[in-house]
Design a protein around this motif. Structure first.
Motif, PDB file in Angstrom:
ATOM      1  N   ASN A   1       0.829  25.109  18.947  1.00  0.00           N
ATOM      2  CA  ASN A   1       0.365  23.851  19.534  1.00  0.00           C
ATOM      3  C   ASN A   1       0.704  23.784  21.021  1.00  0.00           C
ATOM      4  O   ASN A   1       1.524  22.977  21.462  1.00  0.00           O
TER       5      ASN A   1
ATOM      6  N   ASP B   1       2.371  20.638   9.941  1.00  0.00           N
ATOM      7  CA  ASP B   1       3.698  20.047  10.163  1.00  0.00           C
ATOM      8  C   ASP B   1       4.266  19.498   8.857  1.00  0.00           C
ATOM      9  O   ASP B   1       5.465  19.601   8.595  1.00  0.00           O
ATOM     10  N   ALA B   2       3.413  18.917   8.031  1.00  0.00           N
ATOM     11  CA  ALA B   2       3.854  18.347   6.752  1.00  0.00           C
ATOM     12  C   ALA B   2       4.133  19.429   5.711  1.00  0.00           C
ATOM     13  O   ALA B   2       5.007  19.271   4.862  1.00  0.00           O
TER      14      ALA B   2
ATOM     15  N   PHE C   1      -2.929  20.454  12.760  1.00  0.00           N
ATOM     16  CA  PHE C   1      -1.512  20.524  13.143  1.00  0.00           C
ATOM     17  C   PHE C   1      -0.670  19.568  12.297  1.00  0.00           C
ATOM     18  O   PHE C   1       0.435  19.917  11.869  1.00  0.00           O
ATOM     19  N   LYS C   2      -1.189  18.383  12.029  1.00  0.00           N
ATOM     20  CA  LYS C   2      -0.460  17.403  11.213  1.00  0.00           C
ATOM     21  C   LYS C   2      -0.252  17.938   9.794  1.00  0.00           C
ATOM     22  O   LYS C   2       0.829  17.810   9.222  1.00  0.00           O
ATOM     23  N   SER C   3      -1.273  18.553   9.233  1.00  0.00           N
ATOM     24  CA  SER C   3      -1.187  19.113   7.886  1.00  0.00           C
ATOM     25  C   SER C   3      -0.146  20.227   7.818  1.00  0.00           C
ATOM     26  O   SER C   3       0.647  20.297   6.882  1.00  0.00           O
TER      27      SER C   3
ATOM     28  N   SER D   1       0.244  24.920   4.291  1.00  0.00           N
ATOM     29  CA  SER D   1      -1.073  24.282   4.254  1.00  0.00           C
ATOM     30  C   SER D   1      -2.139  25.309   4.635  1.00  0.00           C
ATOM     31  O   SER D   1      -2.009  26.007   5.639  1.00  0.00           O
TER      32      SER D   1
ATOM     33  N   ALA E   1      -6.035  18.104  15.684  1.00  0.00           N
ATOM     34  CA  ALA E   1      -4.820  17.305  15.443  1.00  0.00           C
ATOM     35  C   ALA E   1      -4.553  17.165  13.944  1.00  0.00           C
ATOM     36  O   ALA E   1      -3.395  17.222  13.509  1.00  0.00           O
ATOM     37  N   GLN E   2      -5.608  17.022  13.139  1.00  0.00           N
ATOM     38  CA  GLN E   2      -5.439  16.945  11.683  1.00  0.00           C
ATOM     39  C   GLN E   2      -4.862  18.240  11.115  1.00  0.00           C
ATOM     40  O   GLN E   2      -4.021  18.212  10.210  1.00  0.00           O
TER      41      GLN E   2
ATOM     42  N   ASP F   1      -9.842  15.799  17.460  1.00  0.00           N
ATOM     43  CA  ASP F   1      -9.344  15.050  16.314  1.00  0.00           C
ATOM     44  C   ASP F   1      -9.079  15.971  15.121  1.00  0.00           C
ATOM     45  O   ASP F   1      -8.045  15.870  14.469  1.00  0.00           O
TER      46      ASP F   1
ATOM     47  N   THR G   1      -6.215  18.374   2.041  1.00  0.00           N
ATOM     48  CA  THR G   1      -6.786  17.028   2.211  1.00  0.00           C
ATOM     49  C   THR G   1      -8.283  16.975   1.949  1.00  0.00           C
ATOM     50  O   THR G   1      -8.844  15.907   1.757  1.00  0.00           O
TER      51      THR G   1
END
Length: 194
Positions: free
Chosen positions: A15, A133-134, A129-131, A138, A126-127, A123, A154
């Motif tokens: 990132n 990170d969680a 990277f968020k996935s 993933s 970012a989704q 967008d 998701t």
């Protein structure tokens, strides 16, 4: 070249924006005349200390992350036009790179060498990277035939654009010469009809 149709893989998240080709493969390593061996120096100055010990904070040195898809920040592959950048990424085991923007020359070099550069929206990036990170495991599904990327956990999906000729080459495992050779029968028929 290797054929590419569909790939489901965990990702290596990088990132960072504005990653240029000298960061991807520093110029001091551009002495080889074949494509092999560049992967060990991918992101060399970020991956290793001056004494060649791995920097534990760099994502590629973290055993938590693995996969055949590199996900990077916006403006990936800017800088000089070295084809070696695509070679290094492939030689390190990646089949695709995802970003929200690619430098044109890098994108062309990647496609010419069988590495799929996938441009997604800010967008959707970012989704991803968020996935990751969680959940570091993933996975993404890259479907070249349908030109989509899906975050498996998701179900979020986005389409991407690709030149139809380059898409055909990747799906068939052709470089430009292989593509012409595959058209041999059509070329011969055309010549006989003239």
């Amino acid at each position: 070249m290797k054929k590419f149709t569909k790939l489901t893989s965990a990702v290596v998240p990088l990132n960072i924006e504005n990653i240029d080709t000298d960061q991807i493969i520093p110029a001091r390593f551009l002495k080889a005349t074949t494509r092999e061996g560049f992967g060990e120096n991918l992101f060399r100055d970020w991956r290793y200390n001056g004494d060649n010990t791995p920097k534990p904070e760099f994502v590629m040195n973290n055993p938590t992350y693995s996969g055949r898809v590199l996900v990077a920040g916006k403006n990936f592959g800017c800088g000089s036009s070295r084809e070696h950048a695509a070679w290094a990424i492939q030689d390190a085991g990646f089949d695709a790179v995802i970003s929200s923007f690619f430098a044109d020359i890098f994108k062309g070099n990647a496609l010419n060498n069988g590495l799929l550069p996938i441009q997604v929206s800010d967008d959707f990036l970012a989704q991803i990277f968020k996935s990751v990170d969680a959940n570091a495991q993933s996975a993404l599904e890259v479907d070249l035939e349908n030109q989509t990327v899906t975050i498996v956990e998701t179900g979020a999906k986005e389409s991407f654009e690709i030149n139809p000729y380059k898409k055909s080459c990747l799906i068939n495992g052709y470089d430009d010469i292989d593509f012409i050779l595959a058209q041999k029968q059509l070329i011969e028929s055309f010549e006989q009809a003239r």
